[in-house]
Design a protein around this motif. Structure first.
Motif, short mmCIF file in Angstrom:
data_model
loop_
_atom_site.label_atom_id
_atom_site.label_comp_id
_atom_site.label_asym_id
_atom_site.label_seq_id
_atom_site.Cartn_x
_atom_site.Cartn_y
_atom_site.Cartn_z
N VAL A 326 36.37 10.73 -52.09
CA VAL A 326 36.51 12.17 -51.92
C VAL A 326 36.06 12.53 -50.52
CG1 VAL A 326 35.84 14.43 -52.78
CG2 VAL A 326 36.10 12.52 -54.37
N GLY A 327 36.88 13.24 -49.80
CA GLY A 327 36.55 13.58 -48.42
C GLY A 327 35.50 14.67 -48.34
N GLY A 328 34.83 14.71 -47.20
CA GLY A 328 33.88 15.79 -46.96
C GLY A 328 32.48 15.30 -46.63
N GLU A 329 31.73 16.15 -45.94
CA GLU A 329 30.37 15.80 -45.53
C GLU A 329 29.44 15.68 -46.73
OE1 GLU A 329 26.93 17.45 -42.43
OE2 GLU A 329 28.55 18.78 -43.09
N THR A 330 29.64 16.51 -47.73
CA THR A 330 28.77 16.47 -48.91
C THR A 330 28.84 15.11 -49.60
OG1 THR A 330 29.11 18.85 -49.23
CG2 THR A 330 28.23 17.59 -51.10
N GLU A 331 30.05 14.62 -49.79
CA GLU A 331 30.23 13.30 -50.41
C GLU A 331 29.68 12.20 -49.51
OE1 GLU A 331 31.63 10.39 -53.20
OE2 GLU A 331 31.26 12.56 -53.34
N ALA A 332 29.87 12.33 -48.21
CA ALA A 332 29.40 11.30 -47.28
C ALA A 332 27.89 11.16 -47.33
CB ALA A 332 29.87 11.64 -45.87
N LEU A 333 27.16 12.26 -47.34
CA LEU A 333 25.70 12.21 -47.38
C LEU A 333 25.20 11.64 -48.70
CD1 LEU A 333 24.82 15.60 -45.66
CD2 LEU A 333 24.67 13.32 -44.67
N GLN A 334 25.87 11.96 -49.79
CA GLN A 334 25.48 11.41 -51.08
C GLN A 334 25.68 9.90 -51.12
OE1 GLN A 334 27.72 13.60 -54.00
NE2 GLN A 334 26.49 15.47 -53.77
N ARG A 335 26.80 9.44 -50.60
CA ARG A 335 27.07 8.00 -50.57
C ARG A 335 26.07 7.28 -49.65
NH1 ARG A 335 32.10 5.51 -51.93
NH2 ARG A 335 33.33 6.87 -53.29
N LEU A 336 25.74 7.91 -48.55
CA LEU A 336 24.80 7.29 -47.62
C LEU A 336 23.43 7.12 -48.25
CD1 LEU A 336 24.09 6.23 -44.81
CD2 LEU A 336 23.68 8.61 -44.10
N LYS A 337 22.95 8.15 -48.94
CA LYS A 337 21.64 8.06 -49.59
C LYS A 337 21.66 7.01 -50.70
CE LYS A 337 20.24 12.82 -48.61
NZ LYS A 337 19.12 12.43 -47.73
N LYS A 338 22.74 6.96 -51.45
CA LYS A 338 22.85 5.96 -52.51
C LYS A 338 22.87 4.55 -51.94
CE LYS A 338 25.82 4.59 -56.36
NZ LYS A 338 27.10 4.86 -57.10
N PHE A 339 23.62 4.38 -50.86
CA PHE A 339 23.70 3.06 -50.24
C PHE A 339 22.35 2.65 -49.66
CE2 PHE A 339 24.52 0.55 -46.34
CZ PHE A 339 25.06 -0.57 -46.94
N ALA A 340 21.61 3.59 -49.11
CA ALA A 340 20.30 3.28 -48.55
C ALA A 340 19.33 2.83 -49.64
CB ALA A 340 19.75 4.50 -47.81
N VAL A 341 19.40 3.48 -50.79
CA VAL A 341 18.53 3.09 -51.90
C VAL A 341 18.89 1.69 -52.38
CG1 VAL A 341 17.91 3.62 -54.29
CG2 VAL A 341 18.09 5.46 -52.62
N GLU A 342 20.17 1.38 -52.44
CA GLU A 342 20.59 0.05 -52.87
C GLU A 342 20.12 -1.02 -51.88
OE1 GLU A 342 24.76 0.36 -53.31
OE2 GLU A 342 24.68 1.43 -55.23
N CYS A 343 20.19 -0.70 -50.60
CA CYS A 343 19.71 -1.65 -49.58
C CYS A 343 18.21 -1.89 -49.73
CB CYS A 343 20.02 -1.14 -48.19
SG CYS A 343 21.75 -1.30 -47.71
N GLU A 344 17.47 -0.84 -50.08
CA GLU A 344 16.02 -0.97 -50.23
C GLU A 344 15.68 -1.81 -51.45
OE1 GLU A 344 12.07 1.93 -50.36
OE2 GLU A 344 14.11 2.74 -50.52
N ALA A 345 16.46 -1.62 -52.52
CA ALA A 345 16.20 -2.37 -53.75
C ALA A 345 16.70 -3.80 -53.67
CB ALA A 345 16.83 -1.66 -54.95
N GLN A 346 17.75 -4.03 -52.92
CA GLN A 346 18.36 -5.36 -52.82
C GLN A 346 18.52 -5.71 -51.35
OE1 GLN A 346 22.34 -5.61 -54.38
NE2 GLN A 346 21.99 -7.66 -55.19
N PRO A 347 17.51 -6.30 -50.72
CA PRO A 347 17.57 -6.60 -49.28
C PRO A 347 18.73 -7.52 -48.96
CG PRO A 347 15.35 -6.88 -50.15
CD PRO A 347 16.25 -6.72 -51.34
N PRO A 348 19.19 -7.48 -47.71
CA PRO A 348 20.33 -8.31 -47.31
C PRO A 348 20.03 -9.80 -47.41
CG PRO A 348 19.89 -6.59 -45.72
CD PRO A 348 18.74 -6.61 -46.66
N LYS A 349 21.07 -10.58 -47.66
CA LYS A 349 20.94 -12.03 -47.67
C LYS A 349 20.95 -12.56 -46.25
CE LYS A 349 22.75 -13.74 -52.09
NZ LYS A 349 23.85 -14.53 -52.70
#
Length: 451
Positions: A326-349
């Motif tokens: 879904v396009g838009g800044e609102t969706e982009a910020l939500q995806r970014l925060k979700k992705f950041a949380v996933e990176c914190e919970a599952q560090p990169p290999k």
């Protein structure tokens, strides 16, 4: 004899009396005539010259004469002259005029109205163009223009803008309008050539300037030239900003025409540069211009843009591949925060070469479409991931590089990806002039693929 003698005696006495009475008169007359000669400095007292008029009607010249006569030393004369000059009423009107360079907070320094031309910067967070127009203007008219040149068939027969990308863009424009309305503004939407639409709107609202972000490709640069030419005829200033890369173009350690043509040389020159801070989104924006009767306009549909909406419909009960985007800044910020949380919970290999990557379903950040439309800036993405992901890998970072972020740990894997994106955009801008458009073709294609 006695009588005659007596008469002569009386006549003699009369002559003596006459002589005594006339001598003082002659003496006084002679004295009065001799005074101007003996005491010449008293002559001005009985003079009838118009000196009292000079005292009653003072002028700058007479006061200056008075100063030079009454003062022995020249220093007090200069001081008195400057003081009397600054106090004259002639200089009073000068303080009533606007003083734009020295006092930017003065309301006279603000522009009456400005147009913000949104392009690939469909956001309110970290948008220098919007923030500058809001700070420098009494009223702001945000505008987005669907350029017909971006749609239809290309020379090779393909859609210049496909239905999925067009749908994503329409959603992004709609989200931008909602975000502007929530801050007391709105978004004017038009379908037409920007050089025509912007001039008409600027004239209608009496705008003093047009604010916009610069783009990098040849066609976008040509559009900017057309807009500048039309605005110059109307005496409207065009102000450009840079906001599509992680590193600002003004911070590069080289001129854009001297930019290295290979990624390795570019990375070595820029990776130690400081990244600018993001610009906070304003809670309240300036209102729309009161002059003119500007209609907001409807956001066009796919059919309005000449595209077939059926191609984006689910087929055989299955949703399209891009249905979840879904396009838009609102969706982009939500995806970014979700992705950041996933990176914190599952560090990169870690790989054998020391680099890091994410794995599983989230093999990439999948935020590229929002970056390409400008719904999200690279700096916002970098700051958010740096705040969250650094907490989970702080220990390893401290062991390998002392916590200075110079090793290939933490968010550096993302840093390299954003650097690649910067490289392609800067190299496209380098060769986007009319003289080098043949050389620019490969770089433009790469920038479009990696945006």
């Amino acid at each position: 004899m006695d009588s005659s003698h007596q008469m002569e005696k009386e006549k003699e006495e009369e002559r003596q009396k006459t002589a005594v009475s006339t001598e003082p008169a002659f003496a006084v007359a002679s004295l009065s005539l001799s005074l101007p000669t003996v005491f010449p400095f008293r002559q001005p007292k009985i003079s009838s010259t118009p000196q009292p008029n000079k005292v009653k009607v003072p002028t700058q010249a007479s006061s200056l004469t008075h100063l030079s006569l009454s003062t022995a030393s020249p220093t007090p004369s200069k001081t008195s002259f400057k003081s009397s000059l600054s106090a004259t009423p002639i200089h009073a009107p000068l303080s009533l005029g606007p003083n734009r360079p020295r006092d930017p907070s003065n309301s006279a320094a603000l522009r009456r109205a400005s147009v913000v031309w949104f392009r690939n910067d469909l956001r309110v967070l970290d948008n220098e163009c919007l923030a500058s127009a809001n700070n420098e203007s009494l009223s702001v008219l945000p505008v987005y223009c669907f350029d017909p040149a971006d749609y239809g068939k290309s020379a090779s027969g393909f859609d210049k803008t496909g239905p999925y990308r067009a749908t994503f863009l329409i959603e992004s424009v709609a989200d931008l309008r909602r975000n502007l309305q929530a801050r007391g503004s709105d978004l004017v939407v038009r379908v037409g050539k920007p050089e025509t639409v912007l001039v008409e709107l600027a004239k209608e609202v009496g705008a003093d300037a047009v604010y916009a972000h610069r783009e990098v490709s040849h066609d976008e640069a040509k559009t900017e030239e057309k807009v500048e030419a039309m605005m110059k005829e109307e005496n409207v200033e065009v102000k450009y900003f840079w906001g599509s890369t992680l590193y600002h173009v003004e911070d590069l350690p080289f001129k854009l025409e001297d930019m290295p043509s290979n990624y390795g040389g570019f990375k070595d020159r820029v990776q130690k540069l400081e990244i600018r801070k993001t610009i906070e989104a304003l809670d309240q924006l300036k209102g729309m211009p009161s002059r003119g009767d500007v209609e907001i306009g409807d956001i066009p549909s796919l059919m309005d843009l000449g595209l077939n909406p059926s191609s984006t419909m689910p087929q055989d009960g299955k949703a399209g591949a891009n249905a979840s985007m879904v396009g838009g800044e609102t969706e982009a910020l939500q995806r970014l925060k979700k992705f950041a949380v996933e990176c914190e919970a599952q560090p990169p290999k870690g790989y054998k070469d020391g680099t890091h990557s994410i794995y599983g379903a989230n093999f990439s950040c999948k935020i590229s479409p929002w970056l390409a439309m400008g719904c999200l800036s690279p700096r916002v993405m970098y700051e958010e991931l740096k705040k969250t992901a650094s907490r989970s890998i702080s220990a390893s970072s401290n062991r390998t590089d002392g916590g200075n972020g110079s090793s290939k740990t933490g968010t550096n894997w993302l840093m390299f990806e954003l650097l690649w994106r910067d490289f392609f955009r800067f190299i496209t801008k380098k060769y986007s002039s009319a003289k080098k458009q043949v050389e620019a073709a490969p770089a433009t294609a790469c920038a479009g693929a990696f945006a």
